[in-house]
Design a protein around this motif. Sequence first.
Motif: not given
Length: 333
Positions: A25-32, A34-40, A63-71
């Motif tokens: 769910s977090l990955a989907a938000e970050l994919a939408a 591109s400037q945000a970072e995410g944390q669980v 998870i796509a590299p451009k997304v997972r690097t921000r998680m």
Amino acid sequence: MSTPLHARTLRNLRNTRDLRAEMLSLAAELAADSQAEGQVRVIDSAITEATIRKEWDTLLPAIAPKVRTRMALVVDETEATSVNEARSKESGLVSLDKPNYLFEVLRLLLGASLENDGPQREAGIAAHIEGKQVGLVETLGASITPVRSALSALRDAGLIRDLRWLEIAPQDLSMEQLSRMGALPQTLRFRFERGAGIKPPADLVKRALPLLGPDGPPSWCSFALSGTPVATQDVPVLDLAGTPRLDLVAHVDRDARAFDANVLRLLDDGLEFEPNMLAPAPVVVTLVRAGTQFVRDAGIGRTRCAYECDVFLSLLDMGLREQAIHYAKAVRA
């Protein structure tokens, strides 16, 4: 301009499935975005940090590299522990699990075995209460369904051979097996709080005796003494060195949802609930949820003492299986 943060918090995490759902769910938000970072952030987890991180590392490559690097994953056990302890200490209430009828049925069958009654029919596993014999279902205060389900599980585990004639051999039992089957009771552990005067378990036993007598406080009427003091009273030749801890059995109504841990402060005002089940503790309370309370006079003053089955199980829980088997043979003789 600060980077936006999408944060997810998981409290009381009990399975990795929920963790995977939050990650995706977090990955989907970050994919939408591109400037945000995410944390669980995981707080107060029922599963270990090692399991959590292993699951995170397993799913992250999908998870796509451009997304997972921000998680990022944060496991905050310190905050969870301090919050839980503060809540428990403030209210004195400890949440209770649902009754474990597999344990309750096994306990009664073990009790019948230690009384050397031989194989019994289902209605024959009973207690004598005020001159009347009360059967297994009535003794537990449960319906026939969980009782028969428990009996089937015990048969499948090889602990009883025939559902028509019920008998458990004490020498067949071990803590590893009971744990694997899910046939353990809920136990509550108590430690000395920081700054309290620590007393050896033998002193705590002496303090418990008047509380467990006929003139003891009403809040202690559901407690009985168990463990090594009762075992050595029943079997003086038992090979036990000292008193490793104070064991109590508490009869708790099967509908109860909380236990008032403050009653242990009558034993010593420095005692507090120990949430870590693996930590050593000077006081251990085993909760019995059957509909009928069993106590006896074992000859320790006027102290209420637990039945032989509870004493046997307390020795197993202390890792004293050899002594437990010796105890069982002696009380059956």
